[in-house]
Write an enzyme that holds these catalytic residues in place. Sequence first.
Site, PDB file in Angstrom:
ATOM      1  N   ASP A 167       0.836  -1.201   0.000  1.00 51.34           N
ATOM      2  CA  ASP A 167       0.000   0.000   0.000  1.00 51.34           C
ATOM      3  C   ASP A 167       0.875   1.257   0.000  1.00 51.34           C
ATOM      4  OD1 ASP A 167      -2.306   1.824   0.863  1.00 51.34           O
ATOM      5  OD2 ASP A 167      -3.284  -0.124   0.926  1.00 51.34           O
ATOM      6  N   HIS A 198      -3.641   6.074   3.545  1.00 47.50           N
ATOM      7  CA  HIS A 198      -4.429   4.919   3.126  1.00 47.50           C
ATOM      8  C   HIS A 198      -3.906   3.623   3.740  1.00 47.50           C
ATOM      9  CE1 HIS A 198      -5.828   1.808   0.217  1.00 47.50           C
ATOM     10  NE2 HIS A 198      -6.903   2.580   0.147  1.00 47.50           N
ATOM     11  N   SER A 358     -11.273  -0.836  -0.597  1.00 44.96           N
ATOM     12  CA  SER A 358     -10.011  -0.807   0.143  1.00 44.96           C
ATOM     13  C   SER A 358     -10.226  -1.034   1.623  1.00 44.96           C
ATOM     14  CB  SER A 358      -9.321   0.556  -0.030  1.00 44.96           C
ATOM     15  OG  SER A 358      -8.601   0.623  -1.213  1.00 44.96           O
TER      16      SER A 358
END
Length: 412
Positions: A167, A198, A358
Amino acid sequence: MGFITKAIPIVLAALSTVNGAKILEAGPHAETIPNKYIVVMKREVSDEAFSAHTTWLSQNLNRRVMRRSGSSKAMAGMQDKYSLGGIFRAYSGEFDDAMIKDISSHDDVDYIEPDFVVRTSTNGTNLTRQDNVPSWGLARVSSKKAGGTTYYYDSSAGKGVTAYVIDTGIDINHEDFRGRAKWGKNFVDDMDEDCNGHGTHVAGTVGGTKYGLAKGVSLVAVKVLDCEGSGSNSGVIKGMEWAMREASGGGNGTAKAAGKAVMNMSLGGTRSQASNQAAKAISDAGIFMAVAAGNENMDAQHSSPASEPSVCTVAASTEDDGKADFSNYGQLVDVYAPGKDITSLKPGGSTDTLSGTSMASPHVCGLGAYLIGLGKQGGPGLCDTIKEMAHDAIQRPGEGTTSKLIYNGSGK
């Protein structure tokens, strides 16, 4: 690449064939990187033959540089090599049209794929109980009915399992990780930090002490996306290769066997044969992979690595057990997991609420780590175990899509 920003879905089609090596072209909406390609070898090509091929490539490039006029822009040539499980050998780099034509005519080459931008995908035992959970997804995973506020889980909590989060990185100093997160490898820049947020959010759902499903799991940051949440497909594959080697005991990682490792990929882009083949190599090595289905409200067959059948592809559900309006769907979706308005960790010690597949995928990655900690068999077969444990709950899941919502088997 989580699914926060919209990943651009495209289907790769054969552009041309020279001596059996296909040059693939990206679809009309792909954000291709000029003159960047991924070159994939035929499966039967050995390590020795691969080495000989790259030597041929270097010699060919050197001859071209010597002949090049001063006004021509020199290409960087080969930049990275990949070898996953003895079945996927490839390299990526910057090549001009003439060099790509030469490469495509080489007998060792299976296909050539343009490199492109990939983005995040955000838009019954003695149980421990966590009351008044900070994120509804935790309670939903351990209850057969919606609306609960308690997370029930076994105290083993994924201890002894390592989760690789591919990520934007992880804020490893966030207090909710309690020292269980560490940096693995950075493939995108020279900043070993999560400047996007994120990856930290995803890791928090996998294994945060307060916000995670597997509260004892070890977490490893594999950074393949930058501060904007984007990166190249070739860079992502390089991160996948590194994580597979570590998880298989080939590096100095904490996972000593592939069966004690899980991976999460909350990212995606257009359908990529190279990305899917790399993901399959990881699955074939006995490593469980949870992958976000994508946020385009379309069939997941158009996104990678979500379209690879051997991974566990995850769609996003809402708090009232509906399909999230952004979530991809289709026969390649294995399960649904909470993905709308999920609260988890944010770099700097705070929290954030995000939506996307996600956010759904790390629920499944965390559940996978939790089940391995309970003694379940790891590897790609763990996805079948998760599907068997799941219950039919999702209303209007999408055409040809499962209605299965994940469940940790708490008996509640």
